[in-house]
Design a protein around this motif. Sequence first.
Motif, PDB file in Angstrom:
ATOM      1  N   GLY A 121       1.182   9.009 -13.092  1.00 57.28           N
ATOM      2  CA  GLY A 121       1.802   7.916 -12.351  1.00 57.28           C
ATOM      3  C   GLY A 121       3.144   8.301 -11.761  1.00 57.28           C
ATOM      4  N   GLY A 122       3.789   7.334 -11.111  1.00 60.13           N
ATOM      5  CA  GLY A 122       5.089   7.590 -10.516  1.00 60.13           C
ATOM      6  C   GLY A 122       5.363   6.647  -9.361  1.00 60.13           C
ATOM      7  N   ILE A 123       6.408   6.977  -8.614  1.00 61.03           N
ATOM      8  CA  ILE A 123       6.828   6.192  -7.460  1.00 61.03           C
ATOM      9  C   ILE A 123       6.343   6.894  -6.198  1.00 61.03           C
ATOM     10  CG2 ILE A 123       8.765   5.216  -6.178  1.00 61.03           C
ATOM     11  CD1 ILE A 123       8.594   4.048  -8.946  1.00 61.03           C
ATOM     12  N   LEU A 124       5.602   6.181  -5.355  1.00 57.99           N
ATOM     13  CA  LEU A 124       5.210   6.701  -4.052  1.00 57.99           C
ATOM     14  C   LEU A 124       6.031   5.978  -2.998  1.00 57.99           C
ATOM     15  CD1 LEU A 124       3.515   8.333  -2.066  1.00 57.99           C
ATOM     16  CD2 LEU A 124       1.753   6.551  -2.210  1.00 57.99           C
ATOM     17  N   PHE A 125       6.886   6.719  -2.307  1.00 58.09           N
ATOM     18  CA  PHE A 125       7.724   6.134  -1.261  1.00 58.09           C
ATOM     19  C   PHE A 125       7.127   6.459   0.094  1.00 58.09           C
ATOM     20  CE2 PHE A 125      11.431   6.566   1.686  1.00 58.09           C
ATOM     21  CZ  PHE A 125      11.714   5.207   1.771  1.00 58.09           C
ATOM     22  N   ILE A 126       6.791   5.423   0.868  1.00 56.32           N
ATOM     23  CA  ILE A 126       6.217   5.600   2.203  1.00 56.32           C
ATOM     24  C   ILE A 126       7.243   5.113   3.224  1.00 56.32           C
ATOM     25  CG2 ILE A 126       4.275   5.139   3.730  1.00 56.32           C
ATOM     26  CD1 ILE A 126       2.626   4.402   1.277  1.00 56.32           C
ATOM     27  N   SER A 158      -6.817  -0.063  -0.074  1.00 55.34           N
ATOM     28  CA  SER A 158      -7.705   0.141  -1.223  1.00 55.34           C
ATOM     29  C   SER A 158      -6.982   0.820  -2.382  1.00 55.34           C
ATOM     30  CB  SER A 158      -8.913   0.984  -0.790  1.00 55.34           C
ATOM     31  OG  SER A 158      -9.727   1.319  -1.893  1.00 55.34           O
ATOM     32  N   CYS A 159      -6.201   1.852  -2.069  1.00 56.63           N
ATOM     33  CA  CYS A 159      -5.475   2.586  -3.111  1.00 56.63           C
ATOM     34  C   CYS A 159      -4.392   1.713  -3.742  1.00 56.63           C
ATOM     35  CB  CYS A 159      -4.862   3.857  -2.534  1.00 56.63           C
ATOM     36  SG  CYS A 159      -6.060   5.148  -2.128  1.00 56.63           S
ATOM     37  N   MET A 160      -3.747   0.865  -2.941  1.00 55.63           N
ATOM     38  CA  MET A 160      -2.718  -0.015  -3.484  1.00 55.63           C
ATOM     39  C   MET A 160      -3.305  -1.022  -4.458  1.00 55.63           C
ATOM     40  SD  MET A 160      -0.049  -0.717  -0.325  1.00 55.63           S
ATOM     41  CE  MET A 160       1.047  -1.686  -1.389  1.00 55.63           C
ATOM     42  N   ASN A 161      -4.553  -1.420  -4.224  1.00 56.07           N
ATOM     43  CA  ASN A 161      -5.209  -2.355  -5.145  1.00 56.07           C
ATOM     44  C   ASN A 161      -5.363  -1.758  -6.538  1.00 56.07           C
ATOM     45  OD1 ASN A 161      -5.478  -4.335  -3.185  1.00 56.07           O
ATOM     46  ND2 ASN A 161      -7.547  -3.706  -2.597  1.00 56.07           N
ATOM     47  N   GLU A 162      -5.499  -0.432  -6.602  1.00 56.71           N
ATOM     48  CA  GLU A 162      -5.711   0.253  -7.870  1.00 56.71           C
ATOM     49  C   GLU A 162      -4.447   0.910  -8.409  1.00 56.71           C
ATOM     50  OE1 GLU A 162      -8.678   3.093  -6.915  1.00 56.71           O
ATOM     51  OE2 GLU A 162     -10.222   1.608  -6.389  1.00 56.71           O
ATOM     52  N   ALA A 163      -3.353   0.826  -7.636  1.00 56.06           N
ATOM     53  CA  ALA A 163      -2.147   1.588  -7.968  1.00 56.06           C
ATOM     54  C   ALA A 163      -1.585   1.246  -9.341  1.00 56.06           C
ATOM     55  CB  ALA A 163      -1.082   1.367  -6.895  1.00 56.06           C
ATOM     56  N   SER A 164      -1.431  -0.042  -9.644  1.00 55.91           N
ATOM     57  CA  SER A 164      -0.804  -0.417 -10.914  1.00 55.91           C
ATOM     58  C   SER A 164      -1.639   0.026 -12.108  1.00 55.91           C
ATOM     59  CB  SER A 164      -0.560  -1.925 -10.952  1.00 55.91           C
ATOM     60  OG  SER A 164      -1.773  -2.635 -10.813  1.00 55.91           O
ATOM     61  N   ASP A 165      -2.960   0.040 -11.950  1.00 51.18           N
ATOM     62  CA  ASP A 165      -3.822   0.526 -13.039  1.00 51.18           C
ATOM     63  C   ASP A 165      -3.577   2.003 -13.312  1.00 51.18           C
ATOM     64  OD1 ASP A 165      -4.976  -1.986 -13.230  1.00 51.18           O
ATOM     65  OD2 ASP A 165      -6.638  -1.490 -11.894  1.00 51.18           O
ATOM     66  N   LYS A 207      -0.603   3.388 -12.929  1.00 48.76           N
ATOM     67  CA  LYS A 207       0.843   3.505 -13.167  1.00 48.76           C
ATOM     68  C   LYS A 207       1.581   4.053 -11.943  1.00 48.76           C
ATOM     69  CE  LYS A 207       0.260   4.111 -18.158  1.00 48.76           C
ATOM     70  NZ  LYS A 207       0.534   4.977 -19.333  1.00 48.76           N
ATOM     71  N   ILE A 208       1.127   3.626 -10.774  1.00 47.34           N
ATOM     72  CA  ILE A 208       1.764   4.015  -9.524  1.00 47.34           C
ATOM     73  C   ILE A 208       2.392   2.783  -8.889  1.00 47.34           C
ATOM     74  CG2 ILE A 208       1.412   4.913  -7.187  1.00 47.34           C
ATOM     75  CD1 ILE A 208      -0.994   6.476  -8.295  1.00 47.34           C
ATOM     76  N   ILE A 209       3.656   2.905  -8.510  1.00 47.27           N
ATOM     77  CA  ILE A 209       4.338   1.837  -7.781  1.00 47.27           C
ATOM     78  C   ILE A 209       4.622   2.335  -6.375  1.00 47.27           C
ATOM     79  CG2 ILE A 209       6.454   0.479  -7.600  1.00 47.27           C
ATOM     80  CD1 ILE A 209       6.549   0.320 -10.581  1.00 47.27           C
ATOM     81  N   VAL A 210       4.231   1.542  -5.391  1.00 49.23           N
ATOM     82  CA  VAL A 210       4.415   1.925  -3.990  1.00 49.23           C
ATOM     83  C   VAL A 210       5.663   1.231  -3.441  1.00 49.23           C
ATOM     84  CG1 VAL A 210       3.409   1.986  -1.690  1.00 49.23           C
ATOM     85  CG2 VAL A 210       1.925   2.181  -3.702  1.00 49.23           C
ATOM     86  N   ILE A 211       6.568   2.035  -2.909  1.00 46.89           N
ATOM     87  CA  ILE A 211       7.761   1.517  -2.246  1.00 46.89           C
ATOM     88  C   ILE A 211       7.639   1.854  -0.764  1.00 46.89           C
ATOM     89  CG2 ILE A 211      10.273   1.479  -2.154  1.00 46.89           C
ATOM     90  CD1 ILE A 211       9.239   0.639  -4.857  1.00 46.89           C
ATOM     91  N   GLY A 212       7.614   0.832   0.065  1.00 50.05           N
ATOM     92  CA  GLY A 212       7.534   1.054   1.503  1.00 50.05           C
ATOM     93  C   GLY A 212       8.871   0.761   2.155  1.00 50.05           C
ATOM     94  N   ALA A 213       9.098   1.355   3.327  1.00 50.41           N
ATOM     95  CA  ALA A 213      10.332   1.095   4.071  1.00 50.41           C
ATOM     96  C   ALA A 213      10.002   0.926   5.539  1.00 50.41           C
ATOM     97  CB  ALA A 213      11.328   2.236   3.878  1.00 50.41           C
TER      98      ALA A 213
END
Length: 277
Positions: A120-125, A152-159, A161-167
């Motif tokens: 898991g981790g932080i994905l910054f887009i 689709s990937c964001m729907n599964e991200a929390s499962d 342990k991935i948090i998506v940060i967009g800017a």
Amino acid sequence: SGPNAMAQFTRANARFGVPNGEAVTFKDVAGADEEKEELKEIVDFLHNPGKYQAIGATMPKGALLVGPPGTGKTLLAKSIASESNMNFKSIVASDFAEKYVGESSKKVQKIFDDLKNKGGGILFIDEIDAIGVNREGDDNKEYRSAMNKLLSCMNEASDNKIIVIGATNLVEQLDPALIREGRFDKVITIPLPSYELRVELFKLYVGKLKHEKDINYELLAKITEGKTGAFIHTVCNHSGIYAVDKGLCKVNQGCLLHTIERMVRDKKVKKSTIGFK
């Protein structure tokens, strides 16, 4: 956790004035107190998931940082990763787009899979509007494919342990499916720095240089109305270079005023020549 553990993670972008080799924390983000408080909720959840799970709350899926370029969106995203002691992956959304059919969605999937395999981790887009524009009327199949895979990937991200940060600075152009609740749970607006914050930023960045004691921070803040934190950092850094070129041992008020004037003038010239070769 601790300094050694945190240092292996994200490194600051030089334009924000955080030296290479140091982890970025909320302390490195001058001002933005309200924004940091909202993001601290995510960090606290990552550190103490039990107290939230006990009441039935689930991990936030992500946050969307909205504001003009240079206001510190990237730095805030990196500070979340460091504060939470998580892996950090940064990508510009346009990098998702590939030439051949189907390759864009594969690239999106790979990025999420890589973070999943690391625990898991932080994905910054950054510039998420590059692929996240409203799909209605958009005939770019590859961008639509990348966008659909991202959703689709964001729907599964929390499962995973991935948090998506967009800017973005174009939130009004984003597809409604991307910014609905359950994907970006938080939308945080980061405005241009106020007068008080500009004073604080000048003190922060000038303080990293050898400088004279009679710097008029209030005047510097007054004449940089409408400028970003990135602009202020660049002014201070270039003032240091200018001082060296002039044989000075310390940055003085004149160095800063000269640099502000030159940068404003250069920006006007650059704008006037856009479109000409």
